[in-house]
Write a protein that holds these residues in place. Sequence first.
Motif, PDB file in Angstrom:
ATOM      1  N   VAL A  45       8.231  -7.476  -1.145  1.00 14.84           N
ATOM      2  CA  VAL A  45       7.659  -6.515  -2.095  1.00 14.84           C
ATOM      3  C   VAL A  45       7.180  -7.228  -3.363  1.00 14.84           C
ATOM      4  O   VAL A  45       6.118  -6.903  -3.913  1.00 14.84           O
ATOM      5  CB  VAL A  45       8.680  -5.405  -2.419  1.00 14.84           C
ATOM      6  CG1 VAL A  45       8.148  -4.496  -3.532  1.00 14.84           C
ATOM      7  CG2 VAL A  45       8.975  -4.580  -1.166  1.00 14.84           C
ATOM      8  N   GLU A  46       7.938  -8.207  -3.816  1.00 16.59           N
ATOM      9  CA  GLU A  46       7.487  -8.973  -4.987  1.00 16.59           C
ATOM     10  C   GLU A  46       6.169  -9.681  -4.693  1.00 16.59           C
ATOM     11  O   GLU A  46       5.285  -9.743  -5.554  1.00 16.59           O
ATOM     12  CB  GLU A  46       8.551 -10.005  -5.378  1.00 16.59           C
ATOM     13  CG  GLU A  46       9.721  -9.398  -6.132  1.00 16.59           C
ATOM     14  CD  GLU A  46      10.583 -10.459  -6.782  1.00 16.59           C
ATOM     15  OE1 GLU A  46      10.153 -11.023  -7.809  1.00 16.59           O
ATOM     16  OE2 GLU A  46      11.686 -10.722  -6.267  1.00 16.59           O
ATOM     17  N   ASN A  47       6.016 -10.190  -3.486  1.00 14.77           N
ATOM     18  CA  ASN A  47       4.753 -10.847  -3.112  1.00 14.77           C
ATOM     19  C   ASN A  47       3.596  -9.860  -3.109  1.00 14.77           C
ATOM     20  O   ASN A  47       2.473 -10.187  -3.507  1.00 14.77           O
ATOM     21  CB  ASN A  47       4.885 -11.508  -1.740  1.00 14.77           C
ATOM     22  CG  ASN A  47       5.777 -12.741  -1.776  1.00 14.77           C
ATOM     23  OD1 ASN A  47       6.015 -13.310  -2.839  1.00 14.77           O
ATOM     24  ND2 ASN A  47       6.265 -13.154  -0.621  1.00 14.77           N
ATOM     25  N   GLU A  48       3.871  -8.630  -2.648  1.00  9.90           N
ATOM     26  CA  GLU A  48       2.836  -7.596  -2.662  1.00  9.90           C
ATOM     27  C   GLU A  48       2.438  -7.247  -4.097  1.00  9.90           C
ATOM     28  O   GLU A  48       1.255  -7.098  -4.414  1.00  9.90           O
ATOM     29  CB  GLU A  48       3.332  -6.346  -1.923  1.00  9.90           C
ATOM     30  CG  GLU A  48       3.449  -6.503  -0.415  1.00  9.90           C
ATOM     31  CD  GLU A  48       2.114  -6.800   0.242  1.00  9.90           C
ATOM     32  OE1 GLU A  48       1.137  -6.072  -0.023  1.00  9.90           O
ATOM     33  OE2 GLU A  48       2.041  -7.789   1.000  1.00  9.90           O
ATOM     34  N   LEU A  49       3.438  -7.119  -4.971  1.00  5.97           N
ATOM     35  CA  LEU A  49       3.154  -6.806  -6.371  1.00  5.97           C
ATOM     36  C   LEU A  49       2.390  -7.938  -7.049  1.00  5.97           C
ATOM     37  O   LEU A  49       1.525  -7.704  -7.902  1.00  5.97           O
ATOM     38  CB  LEU A  49       4.467  -6.542  -7.120  1.00  5.97           C
ATOM     39  CG  LEU A  49       5.212  -5.251  -6.749  1.00  5.97           C
ATOM     40  CD1 LEU A  49       6.577  -5.230  -7.427  1.00  5.97           C
ATOM     41  CD2 LEU A  49       4.402  -4.022  -7.151  1.00  5.97           C
ATOM     42  N   ALA A  50       2.722  -9.178  -6.636  1.00  8.09           N
ATOM     43  CA  ALA A  50       2.062 -10.343  -7.245  1.00  8.09           C
ATOM     44  C   ALA A  50       0.563 -10.338  -6.989  1.00  8.09           C
ATOM     45  O   ALA A  50      -0.214 -10.861  -7.801  1.00  8.09           O
ATOM     46  CB  ALA A  50       2.691 -11.625  -6.707  1.00  8.09           C
ATOM     47  N   LYS A  51       0.149  -9.740  -5.847  1.00  7.78           N
ATOM     48  CA  LYS A  51      -1.289  -9.649  -5.561  1.00  7.78           C
ATOM     49  C   LYS A  51      -2.009  -8.804  -6.608  1.00  7.78           C
ATOM     50  O   LYS A  51      -3.218  -8.933  -6.803  1.00  7.78           O
ATOM     51  CB  LYS A  51      -1.499  -9.040  -4.169  1.00  7.78           C
ATOM     52  CG  LYS A  51      -0.996  -9.928  -3.032  1.00  7.78           C
ATOM     53  CD  LYS A  51      -1.124  -9.218  -1.686  1.00  7.78           C
ATOM     54  CE  LYS A  51      -0.523 -10.056  -0.557  1.00  7.78           C
ATOM     55  NZ  LYS A  51      -0.591  -9.340   0.750  1.00  7.78           N
ATOM     56  N   GLU A  52      -1.243  -7.920  -7.281  1.00 11.96           N
ATOM     57  CA  GLU A  52      -1.811  -7.080  -8.334  1.00 11.96           C
ATOM     58  C   GLU A  52      -1.495  -7.649  -9.721  1.00 11.96           C
ATOM     59  O   GLU A  52      -1.739  -6.995 -10.742  1.00 11.96           O
ATOM     60  CB  GLU A  52      -1.244  -5.659  -8.224  1.00 11.96           C
ATOM     61  CG  GLU A  52      -1.508  -5.000  -6.877  1.00 11.96           C
ATOM     62  CD  GLU A  52      -0.756  -3.682  -6.728  1.00 11.96           C
ATOM     63  OE1 GLU A  52      -0.470  -3.054  -7.775  1.00 11.96           O
ATOM     64  OE2 GLU A  52      -0.449  -3.310  -5.582  1.00 11.96           O
ATOM     65  N   GLY A  53      -0.896  -8.857  -9.725  1.00 11.20           N
ATOM     66  CA  GLY A  53      -0.574  -9.491 -11.004  1.00 11.20           C
ATOM     67  C   GLY A  53       0.640  -8.897 -11.690  1.00 11.20           C
ATOM     68  O   GLY A  53       0.765  -8.970 -12.914  1.00 11.20           O
ATOM     69  N   ILE A  54       1.540  -8.290 -10.920  1.00 14.40           N
ATOM     70  CA  ILE A  54       2.714  -7.618 -11.493  1.00 14.40           C
ATOM     71  C   ILE A  54       3.977  -8.351 -11.044  1.00 14.40           C
ATOM     72  O   ILE A  54       4.107  -8.737  -9.882  1.00 14.40           O
ATOM     73  CB  ILE A  54       2.796  -6.138 -11.034  1.00 14.40           C
ATOM     74  CG1 ILE A  54       1.525  -5.384 -11.426  1.00 14.40           C
ATOM     75  CG2 ILE A  54       4.037  -5.458 -11.604  1.00 14.40           C
ATOM     76  CD1 ILE A  54       1.441  -3.997 -10.819  1.00 14.40           C
TER      77      ILE A  54
END
Length: 893
Positions: free
Chosen positions: A106-115
Motif C-alpha cells: 500500500v505504501e508503494n501504491e501511495l508513493a506513485k501519487e507522491g504520498i
Amino acid sequence: MAKTMSGPPQSALDLAEKNFRPAAVEADVYRWWEESGFFTPDEKKTKKPFVMMLPLPNITGDLHLGHALGFGGYEDLMARYHRMQGEPTLWMPGTDHAGIIAQVVVENELAKEGITRQQLGREKFLEEMWKWMDHYRPRIEKQLRMLGCSLDWSRPNFTMEPSKQRAVRTHFVRLFKKGHLYRADRIVHWCLKDQTTYSDLEVKHIERTDTLYYVRYPWAERMPAGTPDVVVATTRPETIVADVAVAVHPDDARWNEFVGKEVLVPAVERRVKIIADEAVDPNFGTGALKITPGHDQTDFEIGQRHGLPVLSVIDKRGMMTPAAGPLAGPDREAGRKMMVEKLRAAGLLVKEEPITHAIAVHDRCGTVDEPLVMKQWWVRMDRLAPPAIKAVREGRITILPKYQEKVYFNWMENIRDWPVSRQIWWGHSIPVWYCRDCDNVIVPDEDALDPTRCTRCRSDDIYQDPDVLDTWFSSGLWPFSTLGWPDHTPDLRRYYPGSVLETGYDILFFWVARMIMLGLEHMGEIPFDTVYLHGLVRVGTVKMSKSLGNVVSPVDFIEEYGADALRYALVHGIAMGADSQLSQNKLDHARNFANKIWNISRFVLKQIDEHPEAFKGHSADQRPDTKGEAARWILSRTEGAVAEATRLIDGYLFGEYLVALESFVWGELADMYVELAKASLRGADATEAVRTLAYALDRVIRLLHPSMPFITETIAVQLWKRTGKSNDVQSLVVSPWPKAGPRDLALEERFGAFIDVVRAIRNMRQEGGTDPSARVKVSLAGETAAVRDLVKQISELTHSEVSLGAGGEGAATVVRAIEIRLAFERDEAQDGARLQKDLEDARAMLERSRQLLAKPGFADKAPKDVVDKEKRKLKEREDRLKLLEAELTKRRG
C-alpha cells in the motif's frame, strides 16, 4: 443474490459443442454448487470429519500461480475426494491482513501519487489499508471461486475481524501470564527502508563481493619483543567504534597465552580484553574476531555470555550516532569510508582483499540488514518448541515429503526466541500499556476493557504500546481461531483437531511450525495429523511473490484454458514436494486431455440417445453383466483404475494419480475400447456395449472430478439426465467415490499384450511413413497365444491384414515375446540401428528382472502373485531377447 437454482444450470445441461468451452458453464456450475450448500459439511453424517484450513492468502493483490497450485491443484482435490468418500468435509476459507507485506504494498501504491504514510498520519493511513482490504478481499474470493475451490463460504474469516482480534488478545495475555512472553533489550533485525524489526525467518541471504579489511588493534601495554600483532578481519569497519572485546577460539594455540590481555580499539583507543569463546571461527581471517554486541547477532550472544556492555553507533535510519565519536553524522556507508581513511592514516590498516560472502537482507524489500539492540516483546521458544518436536518425532504429525521432517527438526531444535513486535501501523495492536509516572507495564485480563489508569500508582498518564504484532503471531492461531476459540463452540468441538494442512514448503517454519506449537499450547492437541508441503511454481528460478512483483495471475489462464486445464497442468506428473514451471506445452496438453474426455462423452451420449431401451431399469452407475471379452476387459480395467486412483490419492501421490488416470482414459478407454465397441454397437451386442460405455464414463468422471470439477460435472448432469443413477444426489460434488469391483487379471494380461501389439504396429506404420488409409500386411510369430483370438480386432485397430506364423515379410520388431513383421520398404541402416537399440533395451530390462528376482528376500517376502508376475516378465524378456538376437543375426548373415 440471484434466486437459488433448484437443479443443474441449463448451460451445463445444454452444452453440446465439439470442444468443451469452459466459459460457457463454469460460473453457472459454481453458483449452483455454492447456492445448493454442497460445500458445507453435512452435520447429520457420523463419519469423522475431514478438516482442512485454507492457507489464508495475503490481501496484497490478486492470487498467483502458487496459490492456484496449492488451492486448486492440491487442496480442492483433497476436499472433493474426501467429500465423495462420505466424510463431512470442512475446507475453511479465510484471508490474512498480511502485516508488513500489505503495508509495503500500500505504501508503494501511495508513493506513485507522491504520498507517504507519515504525511497521512496513522489514522488516515489505516483508512487506506482498510480500503485496500475491502477492495482486494472480494477479488481474491472471486478468484478462488473461478479456480473451482469448494470452500465452505458460510464460514468466512479474516484475521483482522473483531473475533480474531479478540482471539489474538487472548493469545497474548495467556502467553504473558504463563511467562512465555517477555519484554527485553535484545538484538533484532532492523529494516532501514520499512522501519521495522523482522524475524530470523524473514532474513534472506544473498551472495555479494565486498572488501575484507585487516585491521591492527594495538596492545594496550608494552609487550615483549616478538609478540604478534592482534589483527582483526572485518567487512564492517564502521562498527569498530562500538567494539567492546576481541574474541578468539579457546583451542586456538596462536592466541591462548594472550587471553585476558588488553588491546586498544582503533580511532577511539578504548581498552578492551581478549576473551575466549567457542563461537569464534578460527579459520576466518586471523582467528581474532572483533566483538560488537550492538550490531551483530553472534557478537551479542558472545557479549551476553561474557557480561559485555552494548554500544550502539548506528540508528534506525542507518546514520552514525554521537556514540560513534569521530564517525558521528553520516550514514553507515559513508561512515565505513571515513573509518577506512582513518585506519589508513594511522597505519592500522594492514591489508584489504575482496571477499565473496553471504549478506543478510530483508526478504520483503532486499534492504541490507542492520542488527540493532532494541526493547521488544519476545516469545520463549524453549518452552513451546519441545512439545511440537515431540509430536512429529512420535508420529502424531506426519510431514510429507518425509525428508522435510529432518528440515523441521533441524530448525526447531536450534530455534531462537521469537521477536513479535513490529514497528508498523497495520496489524494487531499489542495489548500492553505503560505508565509514564512509575514505568509499570500493564497487561489487562483477556476480555477486560482497555485500562485508563495505572494499576500500581493509579496515574492516568498511561499509553499503549505503539507497535503491532507479527502477522504470524495471529495466523498461527488459524486452526482454532476460525472455529470460535477462545469460546468453546460446537464447531471447535467437532472440527478440531483438523486433518491435513497443505501449503508450500517455504512456510514450514513461518506458519506450520507455529501452528503446531500454538495448537498444542492453547488446545492441548495437535492442530492436524498430516502436513503436505508442495513445491513452488517458479518464474525462471525465482519463486513468485507479490512483494517481489513477479506474480503471474491465474485469471488469464482460466479465461483462456479454463480452470480444469490449469489445475490439471499444475499437478499432472509433478512429484511430491517438487518445484515446477508452468509451460505452454503443459497447458495445451491439459486442454487436449479435457477435450478428449469431452469427445468420449459426446460419443457415449450419442450412443445412449440411439439406444434408450438399454437404460430402462438400468442406470449408468450400475456395472453391467457382460459376456463379450472386450467389454469384460474394459470393466476390469475400469475397476483397476478405481483402485489405483484411490491408492495414489490416499498416498498423497497426486501427480502420479493424474498420470495413471490419463493413461487409462486415453490409452485404454479411448484408443482401444471405444474403437472396439463400435462394431458391437452396430450389432446384437449394442445394449451390452452402450451400458459398458456409460458405466466406464460414469466411473471416469467420478475419478477425475477432484482435479477437473467443471467438465466432469457438466458431463455428469448430461449423462445422468439420460440414464438416471442409483441415488437421488444431484451433483458429482456430493456423489460417492467409486469402490473398486471385481477384476479379471488374466484377461487384463491378455489384453495388455493385445494393446502392446496394436501400439507397435501403429508405431511401425508411422515410422515407415505409410499412408494412413492404406492396408498393410502384418505377420505375428513367437508367443502369440495371448493375442491369437484377437487377430480380427488387431486388424481393425491398425488398418492391416494380420496373419499368424513365422516367415512373414518385412522388418521385425518384438514386443513381449511376440515377433511383429510389417511389409513395407524401409531404410536398412535405420532399421538395423533401431533393432540394435531394441536389443540393448531388452538386455537392460532382462538384467533388471534377474536382479530383482535374485534380490535377497524378494522371493520369500514379496506376495506370491507379485513374484509370479515377475517370473512371467523374466520369461517374456528372455524370449524377446532371443527373437531380437535371431533377427539381427539373420540380417548380418
